[in-house]
Design an enzyme around this catalytic site. Structure first.
Site, PDB file in Angstrom:
ATOM      1  N   PHE A 186      51.153 -70.047   1.764  1.00  0.00           N
ATOM      2  CA  PHE A 186      50.323 -70.195   2.966  1.00  0.00           C
ATOM      3  C   PHE A 186      49.374 -71.372   2.736  1.00  0.00           C
ATOM      4  O   PHE A 186      48.981 -71.656   1.597  1.00  0.00           O
ATOM      5  CB  PHE A 186      49.518 -68.920   3.230  1.00  0.00           C
ATOM      6  CG  PHE A 186      50.262 -67.884   4.019  1.00  0.00           C
ATOM      7  CD1 PHE A 186      50.010 -67.697   5.375  1.00  0.00           C
ATOM      8  CD2 PHE A 186      51.229 -67.091   3.413  1.00  0.00           C
ATOM      9  CE1 PHE A 186      50.705 -66.732   6.102  1.00  0.00           C
ATOM     10  CE2 PHE A 186      51.923 -66.135   4.127  1.00  0.00           C
ATOM     11  CZ  PHE A 186      51.656 -65.952   5.476  1.00  0.00           C
ATOM     12  N   TRP A 216      59.347 -71.287   5.018  1.00  0.00           N
ATOM     13  CA  TRP A 216      58.871 -71.122   6.394  1.00  0.00           C
ATOM     14  C   TRP A 216      58.562 -72.478   7.015  1.00  0.00           C
ATOM     15  O   TRP A 216      58.923 -72.745   8.159  1.00  0.00           O
ATOM     16  CB  TRP A 216      57.625 -70.230   6.409  1.00  0.00           C
ATOM     17  CG  TRP A 216      57.077 -69.987   7.785  1.00  0.00           C
ATOM     18  CD1 TRP A 216      57.488 -69.051   8.693  1.00  0.00           C
ATOM     19  CD2 TRP A 216      56.005 -70.710   8.416  1.00  0.00           C
ATOM     20  NE1 TRP A 216      56.750 -69.142   9.850  1.00  0.00           N
ATOM     21  CE2 TRP A 216      55.835 -70.150   9.712  1.00  0.00           C
ATOM     22  CE3 TRP A 216      55.182 -71.760   8.021  1.00  0.00           C
ATOM     23  CZ2 TRP A 216      54.865 -70.617  10.600  1.00  0.00           C
ATOM     24  CZ3 TRP A 216      54.218 -72.228   8.905  1.00  0.00           C
ATOM     25  CH2 TRP A 216      54.063 -71.655  10.184  1.00  0.00           C
ATOM     26  N   ALA A 264      63.824 -48.631   6.445  1.00  0.00           N
ATOM     27  CA  ALA A 264      63.739 -48.161   5.054  1.00  0.00           C
ATOM     28  C   ALA A 264      62.654 -47.119   4.852  1.00  0.00           C
ATOM     29  O   ALA A 264      62.625 -46.453   3.822  1.00  0.00           O
ATOM     30  CB  ALA A 264      63.503 -49.340   4.113  1.00  0.00           C
ATOM     31  N   PHE A 288      61.370 -53.128   3.950  1.00  0.00           N
ATOM     32  CA  PHE A 288      60.017 -52.852   3.461  1.00  0.00           C
ATOM     33  C   PHE A 288      59.893 -53.178   1.966  1.00  0.00           C
ATOM     34  O   PHE A 288      60.576 -54.053   1.465  1.00  0.00           O
ATOM     35  CB  PHE A 288      59.600 -51.427   3.792  1.00  0.00           C
ATOM     36  CG  PHE A 288      59.418 -51.194   5.267  1.00  0.00           C
ATOM     37  CD1 PHE A 288      58.569 -51.997   6.016  1.00  0.00           C
ATOM     38  CD2 PHE A 288      60.117 -50.201   5.928  1.00  0.00           C
ATOM     39  CE1 PHE A 288      58.406 -51.801   7.384  1.00  0.00           C
ATOM     40  CE2 PHE A 288      59.960 -49.995   7.299  1.00  0.00           C
ATOM     41  CZ  PHE A 288      59.106 -50.796   8.023  1.00  0.00           C
ATOM     42  N   ARG A 341      70.081 -56.913   8.095  1.00  0.00           N
ATOM     43  CA  ARG A 341      70.190 -55.809   9.041  1.00  0.00           C
ATOM     44  C   ARG A 341      69.988 -56.323  10.473  1.00  0.00           C
ATOM     45  O   ARG A 341      69.366 -57.351  10.686  1.00  0.00           O
ATOM     46  CB  ARG A 341      69.130 -54.742   8.733  1.00  0.00           C
ATOM     47  CG  ARG A 341      69.349 -54.026   7.408  1.00  0.00           C
ATOM     48  CD  ARG A 341      68.161 -53.153   7.070  1.00  0.00           C
ATOM     49  NE  ARG A 341      66.951 -53.949   6.940  1.00  0.00           N
ATOM     50  CZ  ARG A 341      65.718 -53.504   7.168  1.00  0.00           C
ATOM     51  NH1 ARG A 341      65.538 -52.252   7.558  1.00  0.00           N
ATOM     52  NH2 ARG A 341      64.684 -54.290   7.017  1.00  0.00           N
TER      53      ARG A 341
END
Length: 555
Positions: free
Chosen positions: A381, A409, A273, A301, A94
Site C-alpha cells: 500500500f 494491484w 470458507a 478467508f 471460486r
C-alpha cells in the site's frame, strides 16, 4: 487510478477459444458462452489424464480485516507474474456469490491490474452454475414436502427434516421461517429456514465430485431427514437422484476465462470458507494440473479456515499434494490486528505492527505444521514505510518463511516478479506434506485437533444438542469423515472481536450437521450463521447501469 470495473472494461481480452487453444484444449472440447467465456467438456479428461501434474501453489491469507488483504488479487497477479517469467500457468478460483457482491464485500474477481475478466459477468450471473445449484437444492426441498403431503410412505418425521431451502442472496428475514401454512392443501406446517446457496451441500458436492458419476453417487447419499424411528432418509430413498443430477449437466463443467494479461483461469464452484469448505472444484483443479506446469489457486478467508479445509478436505479427497503455500498480508491489516482503528492506519506504529504480527506468525506456524513451505506476500500500500516493510520481512525470515513485496494491484504481473521468484524456489524444494488428523479419529478428537493446533484454543465446549448429534452420528457410522469447521473469519477464535493472536480461549460447538453426500461433518461454532444479512448501506446502493448497458459501482 481507474476503478476496478473501469480497468476491467478497458481490458484487451482474447477470444476464449484462443485462450483454450494455447492450453492445448481442442475446439470440440470447449463449449462457448459468448466470445469470452467457455466451459470445458468432461470428455477432455480421457485425453489428458496421463499428463504429468504441474506444481500446485495455494494462496491463503491472514485473518481478514476491514483494511483489506487482497488474496484473490495476489492469486491473479502471481499467475500473471509466473507467466511473464515464461512458465505455462493456470489460475483456479471460486465463483463469486451474489450475496457479498451486493452486500459489503463486493465481487471476487481480484482488483486493480490483477483481475479476471469479463469481470462484470463473473461477478453477476456468469454461466449459471449457482442458479443450477439453487434450483437442485430447492427441487429436493419441494420433493420432501410433496412426499409428506402425498401419504409419507417413508414415514419422515416433519420435526426432523434437516434440508432447508437456499438462495444466492443475503436475506436475514428468511433465516428462520414457518412454512406449510394455509390449510391441508399447502403441506404440513413446520419450522424451517433458508441458507445462502454457497452453504448448500449441493455446492460442496459440485466442488468435491471427481466426475459426473461420482457426483450422482454423492447426491444419492445426501441425508435430508430422519424417520419417526430415527432412520436417516436419503435422496436415493426419495428416488430423485437422476433428476437432481441432470440439473448439473452443464454446471459440473469448469468455466474458462482469462486475466487482464490473458493468463488462463478456471472459475468454478464457490463455497464460502467460514460456513463451508471454501475451495473451487476438484475438477477445475485436476484439469488445470494436467494442462499447465503451475497451478495457482486460492482458498477462502484466512489460513485457519480455507487453507485448513483445502489441505485436510480437498487434498484428502482429490489426492493432491501441494508444493507451496502463499500467505497474503498487508502492513495495514497487521496494524489493525495490533489494535489500530481503520482511520489511523496511515501512520507508522511500530508497537501495533509488532503486536499484530502475531496473527501472521500463527498462520505461518500452521502451514508449516502441514509440512509445507510458506511464502509471505506483503501486498503493498502507498502508506507502507520502509521501516514497516523491513520489520515484517525480518520477522518472516526468522520463522523460516520466504517473503516478498507484491505490487500486482498497481502494476499487474510486473509487480509480482519478486514473489514469483520466491514461489518458484519454494515449489522446487521437497516437502513433507501431511494431514492434520486422520479421518478415522473420533469426531471430538478431530475437532479438538483443529481447535488446538490451528486456532490455538485451550478447550472445546459442546452444547447438549451438539453432544447428542455427535453420539447419533457416531452410531450411524458417520464419524469416519473429515470435519468442516464453520467459524467466524475475523478471528482465530470463534469470537470475531478477538483479533490478533488470542490466547486462553475455548471454542464452542453449538451444532453438528452431517453432509453425507459431500463426505464431511460440519461443526458450527460461536455465532456463525449460514445465511448472512446485508449491512446498513449495502454495495447495491452504489451500483447502476446506463442506457448502453455499461455498469458502474461494481467492485
Amino acid at each position: 487510478m481507474k476503478s476496478d470495473v473501469e480497468i476491467a472494461q478497458s481490458a484487451c481480452m482474447k477470444p476464449v477459444a484462443q485462450v483454450a487453444a494455447e492450453l492445448g484444449i481442442a475446439e470440440e472440447e470447449l463449449e462457448l458462452y459468448g466470445k469470452y467465456k467457455g466451459k470445458v467438456s468432461l470428455n477432455i479428461w480421457e485425453r489428458i489424464r496421463h499428463h504429468p501434474d504441474g506444481k500446485l501453489v495455494l494462496v491463503t491469507a491472514i485473518n481478514p480485516t476491514p483494511a483489506g488483504e487482497g488474496k484473490t488479487t495476489t492469486t491473479v497477479g502471481l499467475g500473471d507474474s509466473l507467466r511473464r517469467l515464461g512458465h505455462k500457468v493456470m489460475i483456479a478460483l471460486r465463483e463469486p456469490s451474489l450475496g457479498p457482491c451486493f452486500g459489503v464485500k463486493g465481487g471476487a474477481a481480484g482488483g486493480g491490474y490483477a483481475q479476471i475478466v469479463p469481470m462484470e459477468d463473473i461477478n453477476l450471473h456468469f454461466t449459471g452454475d449457482l442458479h443450477a445449484i439453487t434450483t437442485a437444492h430447492n427441487l429436493l426441498a419441494a420433493i420432501i414436502d410433496n412426499h409428506i403431503h402425498h401419504g409419507n410412505e417413508l414415514e419422515i418425521d416433519p420435526r426432523r427434516i434437516t434440508w432447508r431451502r437456499v438462495m444466492d442472496l443475503n436475506e436475514r428475514a428468511l433465516r428462520q421461517i414457518v412454512l406449510g401454512l394455509g390449510g391441508k392443501a399447502n403441506g404440513v406446517p413446520r419450522e424451517s429456514g433458508f441458507d445462502i446457496t454457497v452453504a448448500s451441500e449441493m455446492m460442496a458436492i459440485l466442488c468435491l465430485a471427481s466426475d459426473l458419476e461420482d457426483m450422482k453417487s454423492r447426491i444419492a447419499r445426501i441425508i435430508v431427514a430422519y424417520t419417526f424411528d430415527n432412520r436417516p432418509v436419503t435422496v436415493a430413498d426419495l428416488k430423485v437422484t437422476g433428476a437432481l443430477t441432470l440439473l448439473f449437466k452443464d454446471a459440473i463443467k469448469p468455466n474458462l476465462v482469462q486475466t487482464l494479461e490473458n493468463t488462463p483461469a478456471f472459475v468454478h464452484g464457490g463455497p464460502f470458507a467460514n460456513i463451508a469448505h471454501g475451495c473451487n472444484s476438484i475438477m477445475a483443479s485436476k484439469y488445470a494440473l494436467k494442462l499447465a506446469d503451475i497451478l495457482v489457486t486460492e482458498a477462502g478467508f484466512g489460513a485457519d479456515l480455507g487453507a485448513e479445509k483445502f489441505l485436510d478436505i480437498k487434498c484428502r479427497f482429490a489426492g493432491f499434494r501441494p508444493d507451496a503455500v502463499v500467505i497474503v498480508a498487508t502492513v495495514r491489516a497487521l496494524k489493525m490486528h495490533g489494535g489500530v482503528p481503520k482511520n489511523e492506519l496511515a501512520g507508522e506504529n511500530p508497537a501495533a505492527l509488532a503486536k499484530g504480527m502475531a496473527n501472521l506468525q500463527k498462520h505461518i506456524e500452521n502451514i508449516q505444521k502441514f509440512g509445507l513451505p510458506a511464502v509471505v506476500a506483503i501486498n503493498a500500500f502507498p502508506t507502507d514505510t520502509k521501516a514497516e516493510l523491513s520489520f515484517v520481512r525480518e520477522q518472516c525470515e526468522a520463522m523460516n518463511a520466504a517473503v516478498a513485496l507484491s505490487e500486482v494491484w498497481a502494476k499487474g504481473g510486473a509487480g509480482g516478479e519478486e514473489l514469483a521468484g520466491k514461489v518458484l524456489a519454494a515449489v522446487n524444494k521437497p516437502n513433507q506434506f501431511r494431514f492434520l488428523y486422520e479421518a478415522t479419529q473420533p469426531i471430538k478428537e478431530k475437532i479438538a485437533t483443529i481447535a488446538r493446533e490451528i486456532y490455538g484454543a485451550d478447550a472445546v465446549n459442546y452444547t447438549p444438542a451438539a453432544k447428542k448429534t455427535i453420539q447419533e452420528l457416531t452410531g450411524l457410522g458417520f464419524d469416519k469423515t473429515p470435519v468442516c469447521m464453520a467459524k467466524t473469519q475475523y478471528s482465530l477464535s470463534d469470537d470475531m472481536s478477538k483479533i490478533g493472536r488470542p490466547t486462553g480461549f475455548a471454542i464452542t460447538v453449538r451444532e453438528v450437521r452431517v453432509a453425507a453426500g459431500a463426505g464431511f461433518l460440519v461443526a458450527i461454532t460461536g455465532d456463525i450463521m449460514t445465511m448472512p444479512g446485508l449491512p446498513k448501506h449495502p454495495a447495491a446502493e452504489r451500483m447502476d447501469i446506463d442506457k448502453n448497458g455499461r455498469i458502474v459501482g461494481l467492485f
